[in-house]
Motif scaffolding. Structure first.
Motif, PDB file in Angstrom:
ATOM      1  N   ASP A 224       1.060  -1.256   0.090  1.00 56.73           N
ATOM      2  CA  ASP A 224      -0.188   0.075  -0.065  1.00 56.73           C
ATOM      3  C   ASP A 224       0.889   1.388  -0.083  1.00 56.73           C
ATOM      4  N   ARG A 225       0.395   2.316  -0.372  1.00 55.60           N
ATOM      5  CA  ARG A 225       0.921   3.602  -0.293  1.00 55.60           C
ATOM      6  C   ARG A 225       0.581   4.197   0.885  1.00 55.60           C
ATOM      7  N   PRO A 226       1.570   4.797   1.489  1.00 51.62           N
ATOM      8  CA  PRO A 226       1.295   5.493   3.090  1.00 51.62           C
ATOM      9  C   PRO A 226       0.274   6.578   2.764  1.00 51.62           C
ATOM     10  N   GLY A 227      -0.960   6.558   3.532  1.00 52.83           N
ATOM     11  CA  GLY A 227      -1.862   7.667   3.511  1.00 52.83           C
ATOM     12  C   GLY A 227      -2.869   7.605   2.578  1.00 52.83           C
ATOM     13  N   GLU A 228      -2.765   6.522   2.034  1.00 57.95           N
ATOM     14  CA  GLU A 228      -3.926   6.044   0.838  1.00 57.95           C
ATOM     15  C   GLU A 228      -4.677   5.090   1.187  1.00 57.95           C
ATOM     16  N   TYR A 229      -6.020   4.950   0.952  1.00 55.21           N
ATOM     17  CA  TYR A 229      -6.623   3.733   1.042  1.00 55.21           C
ATOM     18  C   TYR A 229      -6.559   2.754  -0.159  1.00 55.21           C
ATOM     19  N   PRO A 230      -6.603   1.412  -0.271  1.00 53.29           N
ATOM     20  CA  PRO A 230      -6.640   0.676  -1.255  1.00 53.29           C
ATOM     21  C   PRO A 230      -7.628   0.859  -2.225  1.00 53.29           C
ATOM     22  N   ALA A 231      -7.646   0.440  -3.535  1.00 52.41           N
ATOM     23  CA  ALA A 231      -8.308   0.681  -4.581  1.00 52.41           C
ATOM     24  C   ALA A 231      -9.442  -0.425  -4.478  1.00 52.41           C
ATOM     25  N   SER A 232     -10.329  -0.576  -3.293  1.00 49.12           N
ATOM     26  CA  SER A 232     -11.245  -1.337  -2.950  1.00 49.12           C
ATOM     27  C   SER A 232     -12.544  -0.893  -3.550  1.00 49.12           C
ATOM     28  N   TYR A 233     -13.667  -1.835  -3.665  1.00 46.21           N
ATOM     29  CA  TYR A 233     -15.177  -1.306  -3.819  1.00 46.21           C
ATOM     30  C   TYR A 233     -15.473  -0.625  -2.747  1.00 46.21           C
ATOM     31  N   TYR A 234     -15.184  -0.913  -1.583  1.00 43.19           N
ATOM     32  CA  TYR A 234     -15.462  -0.093  -0.303  1.00 43.19           C
ATOM     33  C   TYR A 234     -14.947   1.289  -0.419  1.00 43.19           C
ATOM     34  N   ALA A 235     -13.775   1.516  -0.697  1.00 36.16           N
ATOM     35  CA  ALA A 235     -13.210   2.905  -0.959  1.00 36.16           C
ATOM     36  C   ALA A 235     -13.941   3.763  -2.058  1.00 36.16           C
ATOM     37  N   ALA A 236     -14.458   3.174  -2.891  1.00 37.24           N
ATOM     38  CA  ALA A 236     -14.925   3.669  -4.222  1.00 37.24           C
ATOM     39  C   ALA A 236     -16.316   3.763  -3.724  1.00 37.24           C
ATOM     40  N   THR A 237     -17.015   3.529  -2.725  1.00 40.22           N
ATOM     41  CA  THR A 237     -18.239   3.965  -2.588  1.00 40.22           C
ATOM     42  C   THR A 237     -18.720   4.206  -0.959  1.00 40.22           C
ATOM     43  N   VAL A 238     -17.905   5.311  -0.641  1.00 38.75           N
ATOM     44  CA  VAL A 238     -18.071   5.970   0.609  1.00 38.75           C
ATOM     45  C   VAL A 238     -17.567   7.035   0.688  1.00 38.75           C
ATOM     46  N   ASP A 239     -18.133   8.309   1.487  1.00 43.79           N
ATOM     47  CA  ASP A 239     -17.561   9.556   1.472  1.00 43.79           C
ATOM     48  C   ASP A 239     -16.553   9.602   2.338  1.00 43.79           C
ATOM     49  N   LEU A 240     -15.551   9.434   2.091  1.00 46.41           N
ATOM     50  CA  LEU A 240     -14.147   9.560   2.884  1.00 46.41           C
ATOM     51  C   LEU A 240     -14.025  10.986   3.953  1.00 46.41           C
ATOM     52  N   LEU A 241     -13.527  10.763   4.691  1.00 44.21           N
ATOM     53  CA  LEU A 241     -13.310  11.813   5.545  1.00 44.21           C
ATOM     54  C   LEU A 241     -11.979  12.635   5.006  1.00 44.21           C
ATOM     55  N   PRO A 242     -11.876  14.042   5.336  1.00 40.84           N
ATOM     56  CA  PRO A 242     -10.682  14.590   4.771  1.00 40.84           C
ATOM     57  C   PRO A 242      -9.457  14.087   5.621  1.00 40.84           C
ATOM     58  N   PRO A 243      -8.450  14.289   5.001  1.00 41.29           N
ATOM     59  CA  PRO A 243      -7.409  13.655   5.851  1.00 41.29           C
ATOM     60  C   PRO A 243      -7.118  14.443   6.970  1.00 41.29           C
ATOM     61  N   MET A 244      -6.540  13.825   8.149  1.00 40.26           N
ATOM     62  CA  MET A 244      -6.557  14.341   9.497  1.00 40.26           C
ATOM     63  C   MET A 244      -4.859  14.640   9.612  1.00 40.26           C
ATOM     64  N   ASP A 245      -4.742  15.613  10.190  1.00 42.38           N
ATOM     65  CA  ASP A 245      -3.122  15.912  10.410  1.00 42.38           C
ATOM     66  C   ASP A 245      -2.470  14.783  11.173  1.00 42.38           C
ATOM     67  N   PRO A 246      -1.149  14.772  10.961  1.00 47.44           N
ATOM     68  CA  PRO A 246      -0.441  13.778  11.906  1.00 47.44           C
ATOM     69  C   PRO A 246      -0.022  14.634  13.151  1.00 47.44           C
ATOM     70  N   ALA A 247       0.293  13.736  14.164  1.00 46.56           N
ATOM     71  CA  ALA A 247       0.539  14.379  15.451  1.00 46.56           C
ATOM     72  C   ALA A 247       1.805  15.137  15.491  1.00 46.56           C
ATOM     73  N   GLU A 248       1.961  16.084  15.980  1.00 37.58           N
ATOM     74  CA  GLU A 248       2.992  16.834  16.104  1.00 37.58           C
ATOM     75  C   GLU A 248       3.595  17.686  17.424  1.00 37.58           C
ATOM     76  N   GLY A 249       4.742  17.637  17.618  1.00 35.18           N
ATOM     77  CA  GLY A 249       5.240  18.242  18.939  1.00 35.18           C
ATOM     78  C   GLY A 249       4.909  17.674  20.090  1.00 35.18           C
ATOM     79  N   ALA A 250       5.091  18.210  21.301  1.00 34.28           N
ATOM     80  CA  ALA A 250       4.806  17.533  22.604  1.00 34.28           C
ATOM     81  C   ALA A 250       3.370  17.368  23.159  1.00 34.28           C
ATOM     82  N   LEU A 251       2.629  16.144  23.264  1.00 31.71           N
ATOM     83  CA  LEU A 251       1.360  16.217  23.637  1.00 31.71           C
ATOM     84  C   LEU A 251       1.141  15.340  24.908  1.00 31.71           C
ATOM     85  N   SER A 252      -0.116  15.602  25.530  1.00 27.21           N
ATOM     86  CA  SER A 252      -0.319  14.787  26.595  1.00 27.21           C
ATOM     87  C   SER A 252      -1.764  14.198  26.567  1.00 27.21           C
TER      88      SER A 252
END
Length: 434
Positions: free
Chosen positions: A10-38
């Motif tokens: 698979d390609r990082p950050g991409e869904y596979p070319a499946s029937y499921y991915a082709a028939t759903v409203d995907l969420l906008p990409p979410m940001d990666p975690a950055e910095g110091a978190l708790s």
């Protein structure tokens, strides 16, 4: 150089070319975690278990960070056959021998509640996710039918499970137009669903409850101390508790789990829409899973395609021609589909255990793992997330029950599990054909 389970197919950050991915409203990409978190809890993995855990923990007032190495629902949760079955992965008579009648009954109750929870969350967050009732177990050998019918009687008489009915050859043939099977059972409490719609719905629910979800945030290390330190390539998160919920995509990141949960690859094809032929093949629109050790499973999509899963492989790399891999058993079961066009073909990686029961473990006082659903993760994974949230809230009874079920190490641990299981599966596949 060792292959990377997250990137080899698979390609990082991409869904596979499946029937499921082709028939759903995907969420906008979410940001990666950055910095110091708790956070109170870090959940590693954005599949059914992780998303359900994040949702239920956030609803309970915990501050939750979920880290997904690719996209939420990217792994087995967004690629599977969509079957949502009651109970555990193994039959209750086998489970009773393994853990005793009392614990087996409690595990059955969890497995039944898992379906109810999955449906309720699908209704709440995913418009039902195309739920359709009914799963058929189909026996590919005539000698298996007697046991299957006895199991139906047991479940009715001892468990009061009256949604399960025995099928003789002609009754099964009326529901599944294949000559490959000799009888079986149908359970109308089980059903099938669009799994990626469900996963994305759980993500929406977790976000609405206040969980923080980060994509393309692969965990590099988990270090225990007064608080647990979780590191990605761009963030360091301090937390009171950590849940590993990566299932077949764990790789060797957590050795204590890798020795007990093995990744295997499975493959699915989606045909072109079949129109009236779909109703001829599966008149009741039920899902089917057969009795082969290398299992075939299939159902119709909402637009009347045949979604057929079959074939397994060990090691990380998918075959070059997935359509041929899963298409061959499809035509063996349904010769009527020999000349039908295949529109989608994809693979995915799931986690299995020696016992075929989930690996639920306290790896330490602050680190937990839930994985290894062995093909029954849609309902059980969703339920396990809720049970994990209960445990962190001080109600650990059901977590402890699931953790008490033995999940032995694979012989040779993580290093030898693949070649040994491949040899065993070759033997079972030959047995299936004889």
């Amino acid at each position: 150089m060792a292959l990377d389970i997250l990137t080899v197919n698979d390609r990082p950050g991409e869904y596979p070319a499946s029937y499921y991915a082709a028939t759903v409203d995907l969420l906008p990409p979410m940001d990666p975690a950055e910095g110091a978190l708790s956070a109170d809890v870090v959940v590693i993995g954005g599949g059914f278990t992780g998303l359900s855990a994040a949702l239920h923990m956030a609803r309970a007032g915990l501050d939750v960070v979920l880290l997904e190495a690719s996209r939420v629902g990217f792994g087995a949760s967004g690629r599977n056959g969509g079957q949502v079955s009651v109970g555990q992965r193994i039959e209750q008579d086998t489970l009773e021998k393994l853990v005793g009648v009392e614990r087996a009954r409690a595990l059955w109750d969890i497995g039944c509640e898992a379906v109810d929870l999955t449906r309720a969350l699908a209704d709440e967050f995913a418009g039902g996710a195309e739920w359709v009732p009914g799963v058929i177990h189909a026996d590919h050998k005539p000698g298996f039918v007697k046991h299957t019918h006895a199991y139906v009687r047991k479940m009715k008489e001892e468990y009061g499970h009256n949604s399960m009915s025995a099928l003789d050859r002609e009754e099964l043939r009326a529901l599944c137009a294949s000559d490959a099977y000799h009888g079986g059972l149908i359970d109308t409490a089980s059903g099938h669903i669009h799994p990626l719609k469900l996963a994305l719905g759980l993500a929406r629910g977790a976000l609405a409850a206040g969980a923080r979800l980060f994509e393309t945030s692969r965990v590099l290390s988990v270090t225990e101390g007064p608080r647990v330190t979780v590191k990605t390539n761009r963030a360091t998160i301090k937390a009171d508790n950590v849940l590993w919920a990566t299932n077949g995509y764990l790789g060797k990141a957590e050795p204590r789990t890798a020795a007990r949960v093995m990744p295997i690859n499975n493959f699915i094809v989606a045909t072109e829409p079949l129109g009236a032929l779909a109703d001829d093949l599966l008149p009741g629109n039920h899902a089917v899973a057969d009795s082969k050790f290398v299992i075939n499973y299939f159902r119709l999509s909402a637009d009347k395609r045949m979604l057929f899963g079959g074939g397994e492989s060990y090691g990380y790399k998918f075959p070059d021609d997935i359509a041929a891999k899963a298409g061959k058993p499809m035509v063996e079961i349904f010769p009527q589909l020999r000349d039908v066009k295949i529109d989608y073909a994809w693979g995915g990686t799931l986690g299995i255990t020696m016992s075929r029961l989930p690996h639920v473990a306290r790896l330490s006082s602050k680190v937990y793992d839930i994985s290894g659903y062995s093909g029954q993760g849609v309902a059980l994974g969703t339920m396990a997330g809720k049970i994990m949230a209960e445990a962190l809230a001080g109600q650990a009874g059901r977590f402890d029950l699931m953790a008490s079920v033995p999940t032995p190490r694979f012989p040779g641990g993580a290093a030898l599990r693949a070649p040994l299981l491949a040899a065993a599966m070759l033997w079972y596949s030959i047995r299936d054909k004889l």
